[in-house]
Design a protein around this motif. Structure first.
Motif, PDB file in Angstrom:
ATOM      1  N   GLU A  59      -1.198   3.669   3.891  1.00 53.85           N
ATOM      2  CA  GLU A  59      -0.902   3.548   5.320  1.00 53.85           C
ATOM      3  C   GLU A  59      -1.354   4.788   6.083  1.00 53.85           C
ATOM      4  O   GLU A  59      -1.933   4.686   7.161  1.00 53.85           O
ATOM      5  CB  GLU A  59       0.590   3.287   5.529  1.00 53.85           C
ATOM      6  N   LEU A  60      -1.100   5.981   5.515  1.00 51.58           N
ATOM      7  CA  LEU A  60      -1.537   7.229   6.158  1.00 51.58           C
ATOM      8  C   LEU A  60      -3.061   7.305   6.183  1.00 51.58           C
ATOM      9  O   LEU A  60      -3.647   7.723   7.184  1.00 51.58           O
ATOM     10  CB  LEU A  60      -0.943   8.436   5.435  1.00 51.58           C
ATOM     11  N   PHE A  61      -3.708   6.884   5.107  1.00 51.72           N
ATOM     12  CA  PHE A  61      -5.167   6.868   5.049  1.00 51.72           C
ATOM     13  C   PHE A  61      -5.740   5.973   6.148  1.00 51.72           C
ATOM     14  O   PHE A  61      -6.666   6.366   6.862  1.00 51.72           O
ATOM     15  CB  PHE A  61      -5.626   6.385   3.669  1.00 51.72           C
ATOM     16  N   VAL A  62      -5.182   4.792   6.314  1.00 52.83           N
ATOM     17  CA  VAL A  62      -5.646   3.871   7.357  1.00 52.83           C
ATOM     18  C   VAL A  62      -5.399   4.489   8.735  1.00 52.83           C
ATOM     19  O   VAL A  62      -6.266   4.442   9.612  1.00 52.83           O
ATOM     20  CB  VAL A  62      -4.948   2.499   7.229  1.00 52.83           C
ATOM     21  N   GLU A  63      -4.243   5.097   8.904  1.00 53.37           N
ATOM     22  CA  GLU A  63      -3.885   5.704  10.191  1.00 53.37           C
ATOM     23  C   GLU A  63      -4.816   6.864  10.552  1.00 53.37           C
ATOM     24  O   GLU A  63      -5.240   6.996  11.697  1.00 53.37           O
ATOM     25  CB  GLU A  63      -2.436   6.196  10.115  1.00 53.37           C
ATOM     26  N   THR A  64      -5.138   7.699   9.568  1.00 53.53           N
ATOM     27  CA  THR A  64      -5.954   8.882   9.846  1.00 53.53           C
ATOM     28  C   THR A  64      -7.448   8.569   9.886  1.00 53.53           C
ATOM     29  O   THR A  64      -8.203   9.272  10.550  1.00 53.53           O
ATOM     30  CB  THR A  64      -5.700   9.995   8.811  1.00 53.53           C
ATOM     31  N   GLY A  65      -7.876   7.543   9.166  1.00 63.77           N
ATOM     32  CA  GLY A  65      -9.249   7.082   9.266  1.00 63.77           C
ATOM     33  C   GLY A  65     -10.257   7.698   8.321  1.00 63.77           C
ATOM     34  O   GLY A  65     -11.393   7.266   8.276  1.00 63.77           O
ATOM     35  N   SER A  66      -9.876   8.715   7.559  1.00 65.74           N
ATOM     36  CA  SER A  66     -10.808   9.298   6.590  1.00 65.74           C
ATOM     37  C   SER A  66     -10.034  10.042   5.513  1.00 65.74           C
ATOM     38  O   SER A  66      -8.886  10.424   5.714  1.00 65.74           O
ATOM     39  CB  SER A  66     -11.787  10.268   7.259  1.00 65.74           C
ATOM     40  N   ILE A  67     -10.696  10.268   4.398  1.00 61.40           N
ATOM     41  CA  ILE A  67     -10.020  10.974   3.299  1.00 61.40           C
ATOM     42  C   ILE A  67      -9.748  12.426   3.691  1.00 61.40           C
ATOM     43  O   ILE A  67      -8.712  12.981   3.350  1.00 61.40           O
ATOM     44  CB  ILE A  67     -10.811  10.861   1.966  1.00 61.40           C
ATOM     45  N   ARG A  68     -10.655  13.026   4.441  1.00 59.11           N
ATOM     46  CA  ARG A  68     -10.461  14.415   4.872  1.00 59.11           C
ATOM     47  C   ARG A  68      -9.230  14.535   5.778  1.00 59.11           C
ATOM     48  O   ARG A  68      -8.380  15.395   5.586  1.00 59.11           O
ATOM     49  CB  ARG A  68     -11.705  14.931   5.584  1.00 59.11           C
ATOM     50  N   ALA A  69      -9.120  13.651   6.759  1.00 57.88           N
ATOM     51  CA  ALA A  69      -7.969  13.658   7.664  1.00 57.88           C
ATOM     52  C   ALA A  69      -6.693  13.303   6.906  1.00 57.88           C
ATOM     53  O   ALA A  69      -5.623  13.864   7.170  1.00 57.88           O
ATOM     54  CB  ALA A  69      -8.193  12.691   8.820  1.00 57.88           C
ATOM     55  N   PHE A  70      -6.804  12.394   5.940  1.00 56.25           N
ATOM     56  CA  PHE A  70      -5.647  12.041   5.107  1.00 56.25           C
ATOM     57  C   PHE A  70      -5.138  13.264   4.355  1.00 56.25           C
ATOM     58  O   PHE A  70      -3.943  13.538   4.343  1.00 56.25           O
ATOM     59  CB  PHE A  70      -6.047  10.926   4.125  1.00 56.25           C
ATOM     60  N   ARG A  71      -6.050  14.011   3.746  1.00 61.68           N
ATOM     61  CA  ARG A  71      -5.638  15.194   2.971  1.00 61.68           C
ATOM     62  C   ARG A  71      -5.003  16.252   3.874  1.00 61.68           C
ATOM     63  O   ARG A  71      -4.028  16.892   3.481  1.00 61.68           O
ATOM     64  CB  ARG A  71      -6.828  15.759   2.227  1.00 61.68           C
ATOM     65  N   ARG A  72      -5.554  16.434   5.071  1.00 64.65           N
ATOM     66  CA  ARG A  72      -4.944  17.375   6.016  1.00 64.65           C
ATOM     67  C   ARG A  72      -3.545  16.948   6.401  1.00 64.65           C
ATOM     68  O   ARG A  72      -2.619  17.745   6.425  1.00 64.65           O
ATOM     69  CB  ARG A  72      -5.806  17.503   7.285  1.00 64.65           C
ATOM     70  N   ALA A  73      -3.370  15.664   6.657  1.00 67.41           N
ATOM     71  CA  ALA A  73      -2.069  15.138   7.045  1.00 67.41           C
ATOM     72  C   ALA A  73      -1.063  15.252   5.898  1.00 67.41           C
ATOM     73  O   ALA A  73       0.111  15.530   6.135  1.00 67.41           O
ATOM     74  CB  ALA A  73      -2.196  13.680   7.482  1.00 67.41           C
ATOM     75  N   LYS A  74      -1.515  15.056   4.662  1.00 67.11           N
ATOM     76  CA  LYS A  74      -0.615  15.179   3.504  1.00 67.11           C
ATOM     77  C   LYS A  74      -0.129  16.614   3.332  1.00 67.11           C
ATOM     78  O   LYS A  74       1.001  16.835   2.925  1.00 67.11           O
ATOM     79  CB  LYS A  74      -1.325  14.724   2.219  1.00 67.11           C
ATOM     80  N   ARG A  75      -0.984  17.576   3.646  1.00 61.56           N
ATOM     81  CA  ARG A  75      -0.606  18.994   3.517  1.00 61.56           C
ATOM     82  C   ARG A  75       0.378  19.416   4.586  1.00 61.56           C
ATOM     83  O   ARG A  75       1.167  20.321   4.388  1.00 61.56           O
ATOM     84  CB  ARG A  75      -1.828  19.888   3.565  1.00 61.56           C
ATOM     85  N   ALA A  76       0.299  18.774   5.740  1.00 59.98           N
ATOM     86  CA  ALA A  76       1.139  19.170   6.895  1.00 59.98           C
ATOM     87  C   ALA A  76       2.590  18.809   6.691  1.00 59.98           C
ATOM     88  O   ALA A  76       2.989  18.087   5.867  1.00 59.98           O
ATOM     89  CB  ALA A  76       0.620  18.508   8.161  1.00 59.98           C
TER      90      ALA A  76
END
Length: 76
Positions: A59-76
């Motif tokens: 769900e976060l991956f779909v929301e963020t739109g890319s693996i790079r943005a997903f990884r940044r969001a997971k770290r936050a």
């Protein structure tokens, strides 16, 4: 076959099999595995013999739109 290997309904609701991930992303199961091999989607977890993805990760991956943005969001 994957869902039958994960018997706990709570775990099944919190995780997705490759077919469910493919449906959410609008892809084929093969395309999901190609993206996984290329490092372009979140990594799955192994439960018994089953390969499952955390629902929240997809769900976060779909929301963020890319693996790079997903990884940044997971770290936050």
């Amino acid at each position: 076959p994957y869902m039958s290997q994960v018997r706990d309904p709570n775990v099944r609701s919190l995780t997705l099999d490759v077919k469910e991930v493919a449906q959410l992303l609008g892809l084929s199961k093969r395309s999901v595995y190609r993206l996984l091999d290329a490092g372009k989607i979140p990594k799955p977890i192994k439960l018994g013999g089953a390969t499952r993805w955390r629902r929240t990760d997809i769900e976060l991956f779909v929301e963020t739109g890319s693996i790079r943005a997903f990884r940044r969001a997971k770290r936050a």
